[in-house]
Design a protein around this motif. Structure first.
Motif, PDB file in Angstrom:
ATOM      1  N   VAL A   1       0.843  -1.194   0.000  1.00  8.34           N
ATOM      2  CA  VAL A   1       0.000   0.000   0.000  1.00  8.34           C
ATOM      3  C   VAL A   1       0.882   1.249   0.000  1.00  8.34           C
ATOM      4  CG1 VAL A   1      -1.809   1.275   1.209  1.00  8.34           C
ATOM      5  CG2 VAL A   1      -1.796  -1.235   1.260  1.00  8.34           C
ATOM      6  N   GLU A   2       0.545   2.175  -0.887  1.00  6.07           N
ATOM      7  CA  GLU A   2       1.144   3.509  -0.889  1.00  6.07           C
ATOM      8  C   GLU A   2       0.007   4.517  -0.771  1.00  6.07           C
ATOM      9  OE1 GLU A   2       3.596   4.139  -4.279  1.00  6.07           O
ATOM     10  OE2 GLU A   2       4.561   2.157  -4.152  1.00  6.07           O
ATOM     11  N   ARG A   3       0.138   5.456   0.161  1.00  2.00           N
ATOM     12  CA  ARG A   3      -0.956   6.399   0.394  1.00  2.00           C
ATOM     13  C   ARG A   3      -0.386   7.776   0.698  1.00  2.00           C
ATOM     14  NH1 ARG A   3      -4.903   7.518   4.968  1.00  2.00           N
ATOM     15  NH2 ARG A   3      -6.952   7.808   3.987  1.00  2.00           N
ATOM     16  N   SER A   4      -0.983   8.768   0.067  1.00  2.00           N
ATOM     17  CA  SER A   4      -0.588  10.155   0.308  1.00  2.00           C
ATOM     18  C   SER A   4      -1.838  10.990   0.509  1.00  2.00           C
ATOM     19  CB  SER A   4       0.234  10.697  -0.867  1.00  2.00           C
ATOM     20  OG  SER A   4      -0.529  10.658  -2.066  1.00  2.00           O
ATOM     21  N   VAL A   5      -1.708  12.055   1.293  1.00  2.00           N
ATOM     22  CA  VAL A   5      -2.852  12.910   1.626  1.00  2.00           C
ATOM     23  C   VAL A   5      -2.520  14.343   1.241  1.00  2.00           C
ATOM     24  CG1 VAL A   5      -4.336  13.771   3.465  1.00  2.00           C
ATOM     25  CG2 VAL A   5      -3.543  11.394   3.514  1.00  2.00           C
ATOM     26  N   LEU A   6      -3.443  14.960   0.519  1.00  2.00           N
ATOM     27  CA  LEU A   6      -3.326  16.368   0.163  1.00  2.00           C
ATOM     28  C   LEU A   6      -4.628  17.050   0.553  1.00  2.00           C
ATOM     29  CD1 LEU A   6      -1.715  18.657  -1.153  1.00  2.00           C
ATOM     30  CD2 LEU A   6      -2.739  17.995  -3.354  1.00  2.00           C
ATOM     31  N   PHE A   7      -4.523  17.943   1.561  1.00  2.00           N
ATOM     32  CA  PHE A   7      -5.694  18.578   2.148  1.00  2.00           C
ATOM     33  C   PHE A   7      -6.625  17.484   2.690  1.00  2.00           C
ATOM     34  CE2 PHE A   7      -4.169  21.621  -1.093  1.00  2.00           C
ATOM     35  CZ  PHE A   7      -3.779  22.634  -0.225  1.00  2.00           C
ATOM     36  N   ASN A   8      -7.862  17.380   2.184  1.00  2.00           N
ATOM     37  CA  ASN A   8      -8.781  16.352   2.701  1.00  2.00           C
ATOM     38  C   ASN A   8      -9.010  15.231   1.685  1.00  2.00           C
ATOM     39  OD1 ASN A   8     -10.206  17.829   0.846  1.00  2.00           O
ATOM     40  ND2 ASN A   8     -12.138  17.782   1.995  1.00  2.00           N
ATOM     41  N   LYS A   9      -8.063  15.061   0.775  1.00  2.00           N
ATOM     42  CA  LYS A   9      -8.183  14.020  -0.250  1.00  2.00           C
ATOM     43  C   LYS A   9      -6.993  13.078  -0.147  1.00  2.00           C
ATOM     44  CE  LYS A   9      -8.658  13.373  -5.258  1.00  2.00           C
ATOM     45  NZ  LYS A   9      -8.734  14.054  -6.577  1.00  2.00           N
ATOM     46  N   ALA A  10      -7.287  11.780  -0.041  1.00  2.00           N
ATOM     47  CA  ALA A  10      -6.244  10.764   0.067  1.00  2.00           C
ATOM     48  C   ALA A  10      -6.156   9.986  -1.237  1.00  2.00           C
ATOM     49  CB  ALA A  10      -6.539   9.809   1.218  1.00  2.00           C
ATOM     50  N   ALA A  11      -4.938   9.797  -1.724  1.00  2.00           N
ATOM     51  CA  ALA A  11      -4.697   8.999  -2.929  1.00  2.00           C
ATOM     52  C   ALA A  11      -3.988   7.713  -2.520  1.00  2.00           C
ATOM     53  CB  ALA A  11      -3.862   9.776  -3.932  1.00  2.00           C
ATOM     54  N   ALA A  12      -4.533   6.575  -2.937  1.00  2.00           N
ATOM     55  CA  ALA A  12      -3.980   5.279  -2.535  1.00  2.00           C
ATOM     56  C   ALA A  12      -3.644   4.450  -3.764  1.00  2.00           C
ATOM     57  CB  ALA A  12      -4.967   4.524  -1.652  1.00  2.00           C
ATOM     58  N   LYS A  13      -2.559   3.695  -3.635  1.00  2.00           N
ATOM     59  CA  LYS A  13      -2.161   2.726  -4.652  1.00  2.00           C
ATOM     60  C   LYS A  13      -1.941   1.392  -3.951  1.00  2.00           C
ATOM     61  CE  LYS A  13       1.616   1.532  -7.810  1.00  2.00           C
ATOM     62  NZ  LYS A  13       2.949   1.943  -8.323  1.00  2.00           N
ATOM     63  N   VAL A  14      -2.749   0.401  -4.311  1.00  2.00           N
ATOM     64  CA  VAL A  14      -2.680  -0.924  -3.695  1.00  2.00           C
ATOM     65  C   VAL A  14      -2.228  -1.917  -4.759  1.00  2.00           C
ATOM     66  CG1 VAL A  14      -3.930  -2.732  -2.468  1.00  2.00           C
ATOM     67  CG2 VAL A  14      -4.528  -0.331  -2.090  1.00  2.00           C
ATOM     68  N   THR A  15      -1.119  -2.588  -4.496  1.00  2.00           N
ATOM     69  CA  THR A  15      -0.588  -3.594  -5.419  1.00  2.00           C
ATOM     70  C   THR A  15      -0.769  -4.973  -4.792  1.00  2.00           C
ATOM     71  OG1 THR A  15       1.051  -2.021  -6.246  1.00  2.00           O
ATOM     72  CG2 THR A  15       1.414  -4.357  -6.726  1.00  2.00           C
ATOM     73  N   VAL A  16      -1.546  -5.812  -5.467  1.00  2.00           N
ATOM     74  CA  VAL A  16      -1.827  -7.164  -4.970  1.00  2.00           C
ATOM     75  C   VAL A  16      -1.155  -8.162  -5.903  1.00  2.00           C
ATOM     76  CG1 VAL A  16      -3.605  -8.798  -4.261  1.00  2.00           C
ATOM     77  CG2 VAL A  16      -4.059  -6.342  -4.136  1.00  2.00           C
TER      78      VAL A  16
ATOM     79  N   SER B   1      -9.960   9.018  -2.134  1.00  2.00           N
ATOM     80  CA  SER B   1     -11.073   8.933  -1.191  1.00  2.00           C
ATOM     81  C   SER B   1     -10.969  10.070  -0.183  1.00  2.00           C
ATOM     82  CB  SER B   1     -11.041   7.583  -0.471  1.00  2.00           C
ATOM     83  OG  SER B   1      -9.825   7.438   0.240  1.00  2.00           O
ATOM     84  N   PRO B   2     -12.049  10.333   0.574  1.00  2.00           N
ATOM     85  CA  PRO B   2     -11.986  11.364   1.619  1.00  2.00           C
ATOM     86  C   PRO B   2     -10.975  10.968   2.696  1.00  2.00           C
ATOM     87  CG  PRO B   2     -14.261  10.787   1.112  1.00  2.00           C
ATOM     88  CD  PRO B   2     -13.404   9.779   0.432  1.00  2.00           C
ATOM     89  N   ALA B   3     -10.136  11.912   3.077  1.00  2.00           N
ATOM     90  CA  ALA B   3      -9.104  11.622   4.075  1.00  2.00           C
ATOM     91  C   ALA B   3      -9.611  11.778   5.496  1.00  2.00           C
ATOM     92  CB  ALA B   3      -7.895  12.530   3.846  1.00  2.00           C
ATOM     93  N   ASP B   4     -10.818  12.317   5.664  1.00  2.00           N
ATOM     94  CA  ASP B   4     -11.333  12.608   7.002  1.00  2.00           C
ATOM     95  C   ASP B   4     -12.140  11.454   7.593  1.00  2.00           C
ATOM     96  OD1 ASP B   4     -10.207  15.082   6.643  1.00  2.00           O
ATOM     97  OD2 ASP B   4     -12.060  15.990   5.894  1.00  2.00           O
ATOM     98  N   PHE B   5     -12.182  10.302   6.904  1.00  2.00           N
ATOM     99  CA  PHE B   5     -12.986   9.175   7.383  1.00  2.00           C
ATOM    100  C   PHE B   5     -12.157   7.895   7.344  1.00  2.00           C
ATOM    101  CE2 PHE B   5     -15.953  12.247   5.631  1.00  2.00           C
ATOM    102  CZ  PHE B   5     -16.950  12.305   6.585  1.00  2.00           C
ATOM    103  N   ASP B   6     -12.416   7.014   8.316  1.00  2.00           N
ATOM    104  CA  ASP B   6     -11.807   5.686   8.280  1.00  2.00           C
ATOM    105  C   ASP B   6     -12.461   4.861   7.170  1.00  2.00           C
ATOM    106  OD1 ASP B   6     -10.202   6.284  10.420  1.00  2.00           O
ATOM    107  OD2 ASP B   6     -11.553   5.402  11.914  1.00  2.00           O
TER     108      ASP B   6
ATOM    109  N   ILE C   1      -7.470  -4.266   4.406  1.00  2.00           N
ATOM    110  CA  ILE C   1      -6.517  -3.161   4.550  1.00  2.00           C
ATOM    111  C   ILE C   1      -7.282  -1.973   5.119  1.00  2.00           C
ATOM    112  CG2 ILE C   1      -4.931  -1.609   3.358  1.00  2.00           C
ATOM    113  CD1 ILE C   1      -4.570  -3.778   1.240  1.00  2.00           C
ATOM    114  N   PHE C   2      -6.807  -1.432   6.236  1.00  2.00           N
ATOM    115  CA  PHE C   2      -7.485  -0.323   6.902  1.00  2.00           C
ATOM    116  C   PHE C   2      -6.764   0.989   6.592  1.00  2.00           C
ATOM    117  CE2 PHE C   2      -8.548  -4.079   9.337  1.00  2.00           C
ATOM    118  CZ  PHE C   2      -9.905  -3.925   9.561  1.00  2.00           C
ATOM    119  N   PHE C   3      -7.555   2.001   6.279  1.00  2.00           N
ATOM    120  CA  PHE C   3      -7.038   3.344   6.043  1.00  2.00           C
ATOM    121  C   PHE C   3      -7.599   4.253   7.137  1.00  2.00           C
ATOM    122  CE2 PHE C   3      -7.339   1.251   1.906  1.00  2.00           C
ATOM    123  CZ  PHE C   3      -6.048   1.429   1.413  1.00  2.00           C
ATOM    124  N   ARG C   4      -6.712   4.786   7.970  1.00  2.00           N
ATOM    125  CA  ARG C   4      -7.148   5.631   9.075  1.00  2.00           C
ATOM    126  C   ARG C   4      -7.328   7.066   8.598  1.00  2.00           C
ATOM    127  NH1 ARG C   4      -9.224   1.871  12.134  1.00  2.00           N
ATOM    128  NH2 ARG C   4      -7.708   0.220  12.663  1.00  2.00           N
TER     129      ARG C   4
END
Length: 562
Positions: free
Chosen positions: A458-473, A528-533, A555-558
């Protein structure tokens, strides 16, 4: 597979020009990679999604099969809740006749399609639900030439029907090579006419006039309540018999005929105990009053079963007319003939159905809910009342003098013993095939393993209230299918992704739509929204030899803490 047959079909159809554009679509990923997994239909869905419009579009699916010993082409014309328009079906069948192709319609009756008793191709089901008139032809590879001629005739002489005039509730009858299509409006006119005439005769029965008026009114007042009681008791005992059968025969799905016989046998045992009432209470001993009750219940059944499907009006109204015509029979022979004639309107459903559809019906009769057992009871009660009418005429029904409790118990015990012995005999005869079905079923079970074959990065970055995720399975073994879905506290779980997804069906959830046999490794990107689990649930179906193994990961995103 069948490459030469397909190329021959294309070549033969090119020899005769069509009256409109014809496309031959070869799709992959329409079939499920495993019997326990649902069909994704990725191939045909991709094709339909890229059409500009489905208006004035029809489809005919060709399924190559070598299972029919008589090599007849099997035609599928509908799906649950809907059948293709009559103009489309009639044109296709006329094309098959013109090419002298021997064919049979699966299920025989389109009412069985609408009620969901006919197993059809998932592709045809999907196309019809997409407002595309469709049919499937299950053909033998050796008949490809005649099929090509039929399809050439069909595309050269038939225009695609307008779906705005899609008639669904028509009746198609194909008997002894003759075909009759009864439109919906004709059925409605017949229903109105028969209902009006029936109500007229019901209201003007000789029951209400004549010398025996008072006597018959008294008999009716003493017996009218028998109808709801008999229906209720029959439905209750069928339901109890079903639950008892499930307890003693848990593997019923391997032998549905045996299960249904056992259910009916236990139901008869329960009803035999209720028959004690005839020795304890006084009931009318004239066959006329039971004939009148019989006429009432078959009249009510017309409307009950026509509600399920309009074409069922035909057999149930025929049963009503038979009962009405023979209502005045007083001799035993006449009543017995009437009982036999009552079964005639339903014989085509027992004789003309293919094995697959008949098994679906038997399975539905056995494994149903309380409402289904009530409908089953409504169907059976006319025959129960006719049996009482016969017993009255033979002077074997009603309170009798000199009947001891011991004699009653012996009679009931003998009935129960006979029914149970019949059930056990049938079970023993069919038990040999149960193990074969169970062995086949065991091969179709998806297994689990304590060993993990997949890994996720998992790679995840947050910009303001928007989270960008990259999941490699990635997986060490081939994966036939991934099920991916995201659960979030946010009403809008994701903003965008590199794979199609559905976020509207369930609030706070997004389900990704992936084709079977995905790439390895699989890369999923989404924002996805960064302000929600949120939680990403990955279900992988892994091919291990000839076995499918199910493996789940979460996979949990906090939420982003401020």
């Amino acid at each position: 597979m069948y490459y030469s047959e397909v190329t021959q079909l294309i070549r033969l159809m090119q020899e005769r020009p069509a009256s409109y554009p014809v496309e031959i679509v070869l799709c992959a990923n329409n079939e499920s990679p495993h019997t326990s997994l649902s069909n994704s239909l990725s191939g045909i869905k991709t094709y339909i999604q890229h059409l500009e419009s489905v208006s004035y579009t029809t489809s005919v699916e060709l399924l190559f099969t070598q299972q029919n010993s008589d090599r007849k082409t099997v035609v599928e014309i509908g799906t649950k809740g809907r059948v293709s328009p009559s103009s489309f079906v009639d044109a296709l069948l006329r094309s098959l006749e013109a090419s002298q192709t021997e064919f049979t319609i699966k299920g025989r009756f389109n009412s069985l399609y609408r009620m969901g008793f006919v197993s059809v191709s998932p592709v045809v089901s999907y196309m019809i639900n997409q407002e595309i008139p469709s049919a499937a032809l299950c053909i033998d590879p050796s008949s490809i030439k005649s099929i090509a001629q039929a399809l050439s005739f069909f595309t050269g002489n038939t225009k695609p029907p307008d779906v705005d005039n899609w008639d669904n509730n028509y009746t198609l009858l194909q008997v002894f090579g003759k075909r009759l299509i009864v439109p919906e409006y004709i059925l409605m006119m017949v229903i109105i006419g028969v209902s009006g005439v029936s109500l007229f005769f019901l209201c003007s029965f000789s029951f209400l006039v004549g010398k025996a008026t008072m006597l018959r009114k008294e008999e009716l007042s003493r017996t009218w309540y028998l109808l709801p009681i008999i229906i209720g008791i029959t439905a209750l005992f069928l339901h109890l018999a079903q639950q008892l059968t499930l307890v003693i025969f848990p593997s019923w799905q391997y032998n549905d005929i045996t299960a249904l016989i056992i259910k009916l046998a236990f139901g008869l045992v329960f009803l035999s105990f209720v028959s004690l009432a005839q020795y304890l209470f006084s009931f009318p001993l004239t066959s006329f009053i039971y004939g009148y009750l019989l006429l009432i219940v078959v009249f009510i059944n017309i409307f009950i079963f026509t509600t399920a499907d309009i074409s069922l009006f035909i057999p149930f109204s025929a049963e009503y007319l038979i009962v009405y015509a023979t209502r005045s029979s007083k001799k035993k022979r006449g009543i017995l003939i009437s009982a036999v004639l009552m079964t005639l309107p339903f014989l085509p459903y027992a004789v003309l159905l293919d094995t697959d559809t008949r098994n679906n019906l038997l399975r539905a009769f056995f494994n149903t809910n309380l409402l289904g057992n009530i409908l089953f009871a409504c169907f059976a009660v006319p025959f129960e009342i006719m049996w009482i009418r016969i017993m009255v005429r033979m002077k074997l029904f009603g309170k009798q003098k000199g009947v001891s409790l011991k004699q009653i118990l012996i009679e009931l015990g003998g009935t129960a013993l006979i029914v149970i012995l019949i059930s056990l005999s049938v079970s023993i005869v069919r038990a040999k095939t149960t193990n074969e079905f169970r062995n086949i079923e065991q091969k179709n079970i998806i297994q689990t393993s304590s060993y993990s074959y997949t890994a996720a990065e998992v790679e995840r970055s947050v910009l303001f209230n928007k989270a960008a995720a990259k999941v490699t399975v990635s997986s060490s073994l081939p994966v036939v299918r991934y099920n991916l879905h995201i659960e979030s506290e946010s009403p809008l779980p994701i903003y965008d992704a590199n794979y199609p997804y559905d976020s509207l069906s369930i609030e706070g959830s997004a389900v990704f739509t992936l084709d079977d046999y995905p790439p390895n490794p699989l890369q999923l990107r989404f924002s996805s929204p960064a302000d929600f689990d949120s939680e990403l649930v990955i279900t992988a179906y892994i091919l291990h030899g000839s076995t499918i193994i199910e493996e789940k990961k979460s996979i949990f995103f906090r939420r982003n803490s401020k």
